[in-house]
Enzyme design. Structure first.
Site, mmCIF file in Angstrom:
data_model
loop_
_atom_site.group_PDB
_atom_site.id
_atom_site.type_symbol
_atom_site.label_atom_id
_atom_site.label_comp_id
_atom_site.label_asym_id
_atom_site.label_seq_id
_atom_site.Cartn_x
_atom_site.Cartn_y
_atom_site.Cartn_z
ATOM 1 N N THR A 153 1.666 32.469 -28.453
ATOM 2 C CA THR A 153 2.344 32.987 -29.643
ATOM 3 C C THR A 153 3.797 32.561 -29.757
ATOM 4 O O THR A 153 4.576 33.188 -30.465
ATOM 5 C CB THR A 153 2.248 34.525 -29.663
ATOM 6 O OG1 THR A 153 2.866 35.052 -28.486
ATOM 7 C CG2 THR A 153 0.801 34.970 -29.699
ATOM 8 N N GLU B 127 -5.945 6.638 -46.196
ATOM 9 C CA GLU B 127 -5.488 5.708 -45.169
ATOM 10 C C GLU B 127 -6.264 5.917 -43.870
ATOM 11 O O GLU B 127 -6.489 7.050 -43.432
ATOM 12 C CB GLU B 127 -4.002 5.963 -44.947
ATOM 13 C CG GLU B 127 -3.316 5.127 -43.899
ATOM 14 C CD GLU B 127 -1.837 5.479 -43.766
ATOM 15 O OE1 GLU B 127 -1.081 4.659 -43.224
ATOM 16 O OE2 GLU B 127 -1.437 6.582 -44.209
ATOM 17 N N GLU C 230 12.113 30.696 -30.786
ATOM 18 C CA GLU C 230 12.095 30.831 -29.333
ATOM 19 C C GLU C 230 12.117 29.472 -28.658
ATOM 20 O O GLU C 230 12.782 29.290 -27.624
ATOM 21 C CB GLU C 230 10.836 31.592 -28.910
ATOM 22 C CG GLU C 230 10.812 33.039 -29.335
ATOM 23 C CD GLU C 230 9.491 33.722 -29.032
ATOM 24 O OE1 GLU C 230 9.427 34.954 -29.169
ATOM 25 O OE2 GLU C 230 8.536 33.015 -28.660
ATOM 26 N N ASN D 250 10.499 38.084 -16.202
ATOM 27 C CA ASN D 250 9.521 36.995 -16.170
ATOM 28 C C ASN D 250 8.231 37.354 -15.440
ATOM 29 O O ASN D 250 7.140 36.919 -15.835
ATOM 30 C CB ASN D 250 10.143 35.753 -15.518
ATOM 31 C CG ASN D 250 11.076 35.026 -16.457
ATOM 32 O OD1 ASN D 250 11.097 35.273 -17.654
ATOM 33 N ND2 ASN D 250 11.864 34.110 -15.918
ATOM 34 N N SER E 76 -0.644 11.598 -45.108
ATOM 35 C CA SER E 76 0.671 12.247 -45.241
ATOM 36 C C SER E 76 0.559 13.680 -44.737
ATOM 37 O O SER E 76 -0.124 14.513 -45.333
ATOM 38 C CB SER E 76 1.104 12.207 -46.715
ATOM 39 O OG SER E 76 2.340 12.834 -46.902
ATOM 40 N N CYS F 194 0.718 4.860 -48.294
ATOM 41 C CA CYS F 194 1.478 5.985 -47.742
ATOM 42 C C CYS F 194 2.982 5.710 -47.684
ATOM 43 O O CYS F 194 3.662 5.782 -48.689
ATOM 44 C CB CYS F 194 0.934 6.379 -46.379
ATOM 45 S SG CYS F 194 1.384 8.075 -45.887
ATOM 46 N N LYS G 30 -0.469 -2.784 -44.955
ATOM 47 C CA LYS G 30 0.693 -1.913 -45.138
ATOM 48 C C LYS G 30 1.978 -2.651 -44.796
ATOM 49 O O LYS G 30 2.069 -3.322 -43.759
ATOM 50 C CB LYS G 30 0.535 -0.667 -44.261
ATOM 51 C CG LYS G 30 1.508 0.458 -44.538
ATOM 52 C CD LYS G 30 1.100 1.692 -43.743
ATOM 53 C CE LYS G 30 1.983 2.880 -44.051
ATOM 54 N NZ LYS G 30 1.526 4.099 -43.320
ATOM 55 N N LYS H 99 11.040 23.318 -21.032
ATOM 56 C CA LYS H 99 10.076 24.277 -21.555
ATOM 57 C C LYS H 99 9.371 23.727 -22.786
ATOM 58 O O LYS H 99 8.157 23.870 -22.940
ATOM 59 C CB LYS H 99 10.765 25.596 -21.913
ATOM 60 C CG LYS H 99 11.227 26.416 -20.735
ATOM 61 C CD LYS H 99 11.736 27.783 -21.194
ATOM 62 C CE LYS H 99 12.161 28.636 -20.020
ATOM 63 N NZ LYS H 99 12.622 29.985 -20.445
#
Length: 612
Positions: free
Chosen positions: A446, A42, A451, A422, A189, A161, A109, A572
């Site tokens: 990371t 696609e 989190e 912090n 996909s 799809c 489509k 955040k």
């Protein structure tokens, strides 16, 4: 017997020469293998990830010019090629059929993906079933719409799809009524754990059985535009049975999979043996390492920089970069890998290559333990990464003293716990960014998905970076993956990491800080996430779903913390670095889960929970 196949290509949004070259090379390989009908993915001419450029006029016009280039290479073969088609100010998602250099038509489509990571209705209109239209496009008369084709006596149609995932509105039902022999499914996909098995079962096997036909599924490959990963799945089925499945997640620019099919007597169609691996840990390793490989080469960066703490999250990032190098060399060979990654021509060992690609730094404070330093150092040595160590106590002290003078008092753990945590994380950011700038490298952050759920991260601190490779993975998955990788991938340098309790190490050591004591058990967090975010249940509904396996009052406390932190920390999640999509769920609001930055914080819903 008729040889049919699928081709996957690793594309870049509107990188015309790159994309067209991959397509032509795939077609050329198909011709070499004497394939008669070949399905490409696609939107493979433009790339799937062009975003709002699909609304422009020029993108579709240029894609058409590229199609005309591709057409000239379609001698003695029938090929379907994906591209956007713009008519009267409206963009459609099309699959163009070229047979022996002649355009036979363009199927459009009918069902647009609109959930999870997909926003197709923003860019495309869905085509109406059973409708066709004769148009002049690029100066050529063409038929577009809901089409059937006859190629070498085979009646062929399309599901593009998302068309195949709509159980009650699949074009395949109407194609079956028209006597279809072959359905092609060009797809973009996205990768998610275990999704290939769903495609095999629910798309190819079910489609080929229900519609009594041969079914070819061909997916895009690689990290195309930054977030989504495509696994390059090519699947061929016939009347409910798999005929051929390729090995996914290749480092090659294109792959072709083809097989001889007997349309009259399926028992004479020989099934090919697949070398593809579906085990989830190995699958994720393949996907993440390929995504890093594509990201670093397509961004033209010199490698990666990583703040290696000795904890689980930074450790999996380091190992994945090592696996990226090892797997690229295994598939492409040393010469191609050295050229693509711009390695020293004399490099002959994967650890030496990792040393040129990955630079790590352990940034300690007085609250850091010897154990985490040893874990970080051991791991870096074991994978060959460049390694530095420095302390940031001087920077932390300087910031703290300035604030103390400004507010007229000393900062204390009893009154300023979060502030003092912090500032340590934030003090690490400028210097690691400086190292990344010097190296002209991608800075990896990371953050993991657990989190992200509850905002257990310092903005402009441990979240600093331009790429968050594991932000789509839960902490539970990461911890078990590290244990698996130590044994299955023989990364013995992970042993010290796997013997540590996850901790931010931001409070004084005597306070014995751990992640789970700050939050809740990770298994509980993951279970709440599944119900609350993936299944979109209210606090009371989550409580009812989980109460049988948990002490009620403890569960209520965990639920209150989760929903309160989730609502408070959307800002955040809005600022997290781009993240790879690797699982069924993702909390990146730019790709999967959107939530208001300001809200009631589930005030009424949590009150109902407390009343139970």
């Amino acid at each position: 017997m008729l040889k049919i196949g699928g081709a996957t290509v690793n594309q870049i949004p509107f990188d015309w020469n790159h994309n067209t070259t991959n397509i032509i090379d795939a077609i050329t390989e198909g011709i070499r293998q004497e394939v008669k009908i070949l399905c490409l993915p696609e939107l493979c001419i433009t790339g799937y990830g062009c975003e709002d450029l699909f609304l422009s006029e020029w993108l579709s016009e240029r894609a058409w010019q590229e199609l005309l280039r591709i057409r000239e290479h379609c001698q003695n073969i029938t090929v379907s090629v994906g591209l956007p088609i713009r008519m009267n100010g409206i963009t459609y998602n099309g699959a163009c059929v070229i047979s022996n250099k002649i355009i036979q038509g363009i199927t459009l489509k009918q069902n647009l993906a609109r959930d999870g990571v997909h926003y197709e209705p923003r860019w495309f209109n869905a085509w109406q079933k059973n409708e066709t239209r004769d148009i002049v496009y690029g100066g050529e008369p063409i038929t577009v719409g809901d089409l059937m084709y006859t190629i070498d006596g085979v009646r062929m149609g399309f599901e593009i799809c998302e068309d195949a995932w709509r159980k009650h509105n699949r074009p395949g039902y109407r194609l079956y009524e028209r006597g279809v022999d072959l359905i092609l499914n060009p797809s973009a996909s996205h990768y998610a754990m275990g999704k290939s098995l769903l495609r095999e079962d629910e798309v190819v096997n079910e489609g080929s059985s229900k519609f009594n036909c041969v079914y070819v599924f061909a997916n895009l490959l690689g990290n195309e535009a930054g977030r989504m990963i495509y696994d390059g799945d090519i699947i061929i089925g016939q009347k409910g049975k798999l005929v051929a499945v390729n090995k996914r997640l290749s480092y090659q620019p294109f792959n072709v999979l083809a097989t001889e099919v007997n349309f009259q007597d399926p028992s004479k169609t020989e099934a090919l043996i697949s070398a593809d691996i579906k085990e989830r840990n190995e699958e994720v390793t393949q996907a993440l390492s390929l995504a890093l490989f594509d990201y670093v080469r397509k961004s033209k960066a010199n490698g990666f920089v990583l703040s290696l703490s000795g904890g689980a999250d930074s450790s999996i990032c380091a190992v994945m970069v090592a696996e990226m190098v090892k797997r690229a060399v295994a598939e492409l060979g040393w010469e191609k890998t050295k050229t693509i990654l711009r390695l020293n021509p004399q490099t002959e060992h994967w650890k030496a290559a990792v040393g040129q690609i990955l630079t790590c730094a352990y940034q300690g404070t007085r609250n850091s333990s010897t154990d985490t330093f040893e874990a970080a150092h051991t791991l870096a040595l074991s994978v060959g990464a460049g390694f530095h160590r420095w302390d940031i106590d001087e920077e932390v002290s300087s910031y703290s003293q300035k604030i103390a003078r400004a507010i007229g008092r000393e900062l204390k753990w009893e009154t300023d716990d979060i502030t003092l945590q912090n500032i340590q994380a934030r003090s690490r950011s400028p210097i690691i960014w400086m190292l990344a700038n010097v190296k002209r490298a991608v800075l990896l952050t990371t953050s993991n998905r657990s989190e992200g759920d509850v905002g257990y991260a310092t903005m402009d601190g441990d979240t600093s970076g331009s790429l968050a490779p594991i932000a789509g993975l839960s902490k539970i998955f990461i911890l078990q993956w590290l244990r698996w990788a130590e044994e299955a991938l023989q990364h013995e340098g992970l042993n010290p990491v796997n013997n540590l309790q996850p901790t931010a190490e931001l409070r004084p050591l005597e306070r014995q800080q751990t992640d789970e004591s700050d939050l809740m058990p990770y298994r509980v967090l993951a279970e709440i996430e599944k119900h609350a975010i993936q299944d979109r249940k209210s606090p009371v509904q989550v409580f009812e779903a989980m109460r049988g396996d948990h002490e009620p009052e403890t569960l209520k406390r965990h639920l209150k913390k989760f929903f309160t932190l989730w609502a408070a920390n959307q800002w955040k999640r809005e600022r997290l670095a781009p993240a790879f999509h690797l699982d069924d769920i993702n909390v990146d609001p730019r790709s999967w889960c959107r939530f208001p930055i300001l809200s009631s914080g589930f005030a009424d819903e949590l009150a109902q929970l407390n009343a139970l």
